[in-house]
Design a protein around this motif. Structure first.
Motif, PDB file in Angstrom:
ATOM      1  N   MET A   1      16.111 111.603 -15.722  1.00 24.95           N
ATOM      2  CA  MET A   1      16.841 111.200 -16.934  1.00 24.95           C
ATOM      3  C   MET A   1      16.609 109.723 -17.213  1.00 24.95           C
ATOM      4  N   LYS A   2      16.358 109.418 -18.476  1.00 29.66           N
ATOM      5  CA  LYS A   2      16.072 108.036 -18.851  1.00 29.66           C
ATOM      6  C   LYS A   2      17.329 107.168 -18.789  1.00 29.66           C
ATOM      7  N   HIS A   3      17.193 105.995 -18.202  1.00 28.15           N
ATOM      8  CA  HIS A   3      18.244 104.997 -18.173  1.00 28.15           C
ATOM      9  C   HIS A   3      17.689 103.715 -18.784  1.00 28.15           C
ATOM     10  N   VAL A   4      18.527 102.962 -19.439  1.00 28.48           N
ATOM     11  CA  VAL A   4      18.123 101.637 -19.903  1.00 28.48           C
ATOM     12  C   VAL A   4      19.074 100.620 -19.289  1.00 28.48           C
ATOM     13  N   ARG A   5      18.496  99.675 -18.563  1.00 32.99           N
ATOM     14  CA  ARG A   5      19.339  98.660 -17.893  1.00 32.99           C
ATOM     15  C   ARG A   5      19.273  97.354 -18.671  1.00 32.99           C
ATOM     16  N   ILE A   6      20.447  96.971 -19.160  1.00 31.03           N
ATOM     17  CA  ILE A   6      20.549  95.745 -19.956  1.00 31.03           C
ATOM     18  C   ILE A   6      21.499  94.797 -19.235  1.00 31.03           C
ATOM     19  N   GLY A   7      21.019  93.610 -18.917  1.00 26.73           N
ATOM     20  CA  GLY A   7      21.860  92.624 -18.243  1.00 26.73           C
ATOM     21  C   GLY A   7      22.069  91.421 -19.137  1.00 26.73           C
ATOM     22  N   ASN A   8      23.268  90.829 -19.061  1.00 27.53           N
ATOM     23  CA  ASN A   8      23.510  89.617 -19.842  1.00 27.53           C
ATOM     24  C   ASN A   8      23.639  88.413 -18.910  1.00 27.53           C
ATOM     25  N   GLY A   9      22.742  87.462 -19.070  1.00 22.72           N
ATOM     26  CA  GLY A   9      22.693  86.315 -18.166  1.00 22.72           C
ATOM     27  C   GLY A   9      23.311  85.052 -18.713  1.00 22.72           C
ATOM     28  N   CYS A  10      23.924  85.139 -19.899  1.00 22.42           N
ATOM     29  CA  CYS A  10      24.517  83.939 -20.484  1.00 22.42           C
ATOM     30  C   CYS A  10      25.637  84.348 -21.416  1.00 22.42           C
ATOM     31  N   GLY A  11      26.841  83.811 -21.192  1.00 23.37           N
ATOM     32  CA  GLY A  11      28.004  84.204 -21.999  1.00 23.37           C
ATOM     33  C   GLY A  11      28.384  83.201 -23.070  1.00 23.37           C
ATOM     34  N   PHE A  12      27.844  82.013 -22.989  1.00 21.12           N
ATOM     35  CA  PHE A  12      28.119  80.993 -24.015  1.00 21.12           C
ATOM     36  C   PHE A  12      27.177  79.821 -23.758  1.00 21.12           C
ATOM     37  N   TRP A  13      27.017  78.954 -24.762  1.00 18.66           N
ATOM     38  CA  TRP A  13      26.170  77.784 -24.599  1.00 18.66           C
ATOM     39  C   TRP A  13      26.879  76.816 -23.666  1.00 18.66           C
TER      40      TRP A  13
END
Lengths: 448, 122
Positions: A1-13
């Motif tokens: 089953m296809k998964h897409v992994r999205i990570g966020n490395g920055c929450g604000f400037w």
């Protein structure tokens, strides 16, 4: 089953500069998102661009990209979605291009998303009957028209999807809704339909949860002592075609992902949880089911959505005078009353000099004044005296800023901490929320 | 028994939207959520923060999270940039609310945070 992994490395400037690299290195990501734009960041960027036409974007992103090039070489499939473009996505892309080329990554494609900046068309839009009435107060825009510095619509994820369809490896946007940075790649990868409101809502929940970085992984958690935040891992949404997703973080990193951290962040900066409005969908957070699967893994299912509204939210910033804030440390005994008296000295001396700031506020930090009148009053051994003024006249605020140092010798004993010099005087930009019909805004995608 | 506080039966988080703030209060248990629904009303929260002059307090519920969410309108004295307060964004409001003393509650033990090193191990 296809998964897409999205990570966020920055929450604000201003967020941790090493976090994006750590996350990309250990997160097994398909996409790295980087979020830089708070409500009023655009006003700062607009002024930077006025002074230097090539500026006006979140320059931190370029430092981050420089750190990421070696990872991009090892992980050729990794794509980056960021709103670092601010008021000048094109200028940001030019610099990003140079960094990629220098690293030998000539074939990586950069796309820019723009069209969010409505200031160039504002008079035309007003003439067409778009009123930009203040969403909170109902005031007409004419009251501040001359003082406006930026007008930006929050675009949705559609132009990001278009950019990815055109083969972009890095998408640099101006103002888009924060959650759309995540929803865009999910829609692109799974081919979700634009009226599949439940899936669009699920992707929006994923985006909302990770958009503030470590706030989903232990940052701000009420039981923060139960983990180690020093090396906190940044969040990853591992998304399935159904819209169900796993919220997690890189193995071995600090922080925590559990029901509590996720539920706290789900309601962060939310009004009606049953109707979280984005340009893409109206998401119902009361439908969200959270289940802990294992250490630092929470599975999110059941998200429901309703059709998006016909308008974009618009964030307008306007000049609203000048402000300065000075601090001194006041030692006890009776630190707080002593500090308040010091503040009175300042304003008495200013009055003698014929200066009377329109707005003033005195805080004794350490004695409960961060939430004045609510926290229990204590007899603090010392306090930080913080005095702040605002006035439309810059000269008034500048004169105030000069009245701090004299207290070191002409005030009571126990005044210290005057090492940072005169408080800086800065311009105030006030925030004016509004709506605009979607058909009045043309989002554009440009592949470099 | 020492006085209990809201933080003994709930956790929370607060943030800003322009000049408004929101405070989410999340109960640890279903019994705690029942108590919040009955007793932590918009009026109680408006009164608790009266020194900050919210123009209106609206309460929402999210039963799936055992949560009540409050929007405190015009509570930030201008909000980010304009507000003269140190906490321009309402970051500390949730902790302030969680310090609210609780009255004596009969079944309070069913509302406390379940023991265990981390939530997922319980």
């Amino acid at each position: 089953m296809k998964h897409v992994r999205i990570g966020n490395g920055c929450g604000f400037w201003g967020d941790n500069l090493d976090a994006p690299r750590e996350l990309a290195e250990h997160g097994r990501l398909d996409y790295l998102t980087l979020e830089y734009l708070a409500e009023l960041t655009m006003s700062i960027l607009a002024l930077q661009k006025q002074r230097h036409p090539e500026a006006g974007y979140a320059s931190d992103f370029l430092d981050v990209l420089q750190q990421l090039v070696s990872i991009l070489k090892c992980q050729p499939q990794l794509k980056i979605i960021t709103n670092a473009g601010g008021m000048n996505p094109y200028g940001c892309a030019v610099r990003a291009r140079a960094i990629l080329d220098q690293a030998g990554l000539m074939k990586r494609r950069i796309a820019i998303v723009h069209g969010d900046d409505l200031l160039p068309h504002l008079d035309e839009l007003l003439a067409q009957g778009h009123a930009f009435t203040n969403l909170d107060t109902g005031e007409p825009l004419s009251t501040i028209r001359e003082r406006i510095v930026s007008v930006n619509a929050y675009l949705g994820c559609q132009p990001i999807v278009t950019a990815l369809q055109q083969g972009a490896d890095i998408v640099i946007t101006g103002r888009v809704a924060d959650a759309s940075l995540t929803l865009g790649p999910a829609v692109y990868e799974f081919g979700w339909h634009w009226d599949d409101w439940d899936r669009l809502a699920a992707g929006t929940v994923a985006g909302h949860l990770i958009e503030c970085g470590a706030q989903a992984t232990g940052g701000l958690w009420c039981h923060w002592q139960e983990t180690d935040l020093a090396l906190v891992g940044y969040p990853i949404a591992d998304i399935e075609d159904s819209g169900a997703f796993l919220l997690t973080k890189p193995p071995g990193s600090g922080g925590a992902v559990n029901r509590e951290t996720v539920a706290e962040q789900l309601l962060y900066e939310v009004g009606d949880p049953a109707a979280y409005l984005t340009p893409d969908v109206v998401a119902d957070f009361t439908s969200v089911q959270l289940s802990e699967c294992g250490r630092d893994e929470v599975r999110i299912t059941g998200v429901r959505g309703q059709p998006a509204t016909d308008s974009y939210k618009v964030s307008i910033a306007y000049r609203d005078g000048w402000t300065a804030s000075g601090t001194l440390v006041i030692a006890g005994p009776e630190a707080a009353p002593k500090a308040r008296r010091c503040s009175e000295f300042i304003f008495e001396r200013l009055r003698r000099a014929g200066v009377s700031p329109a707005h003033r506020h005195t805080e004794c930090l350490g004695a409960g004044d961060s939430v004045p009148g609510v926290l229990p009053i204590v007899d603090a051994p010392e306090v930080v005296l913080r005095v702040t003024v605002r006035d439309t006249d810059r000269a008034v605020v500048e004169r105030f800023a000069k009245e701090f140092a004299p207290l070191v010798t002409s005030g009571p004993p126990g005044v210290t901490g005057y090492t940072t010099g005169r408080p800086p005087v800065r311009e105030v930009f006030a925030y004016w929320p509004a709506l605009v019909d979607k058909n009045a805004v043309a989002a554009q995608v440009h592949i470099q | 028994m020492d006085t209990l506080h809201l933080s003994d039966i709930a956790h929370g988080r607060s943030g800003d939207k322009g000049n408004h703030a929101n405070i989410a209060v999340l109960a640890y248990t279903a019994a705690g959520f029942d108590w919040l629904r009955q007793h932590l009303t918009a009026e109680v929260v408006q009164h608790y923060f009266q020194s900050l002059n919210p123009s209106r307090v609206i309460r929402y519920e999210a039963a799936n999270l055992f949560a009540v969410n409050f929007v405190l309108q015009d509570v930030l004295a201008g909000g980010a940039s304009r507000s003269l307060r140190v906490d321009t964004q309402g970051k500390t409001l949730a902790l302030a609310l969680l310090r609210m003393p609780l009255p004596l509650i009969d079944n309070v033990s069913s509302m406390l945070r379940p023991k265990g090193r981390t939530p997922h191990e319980r």
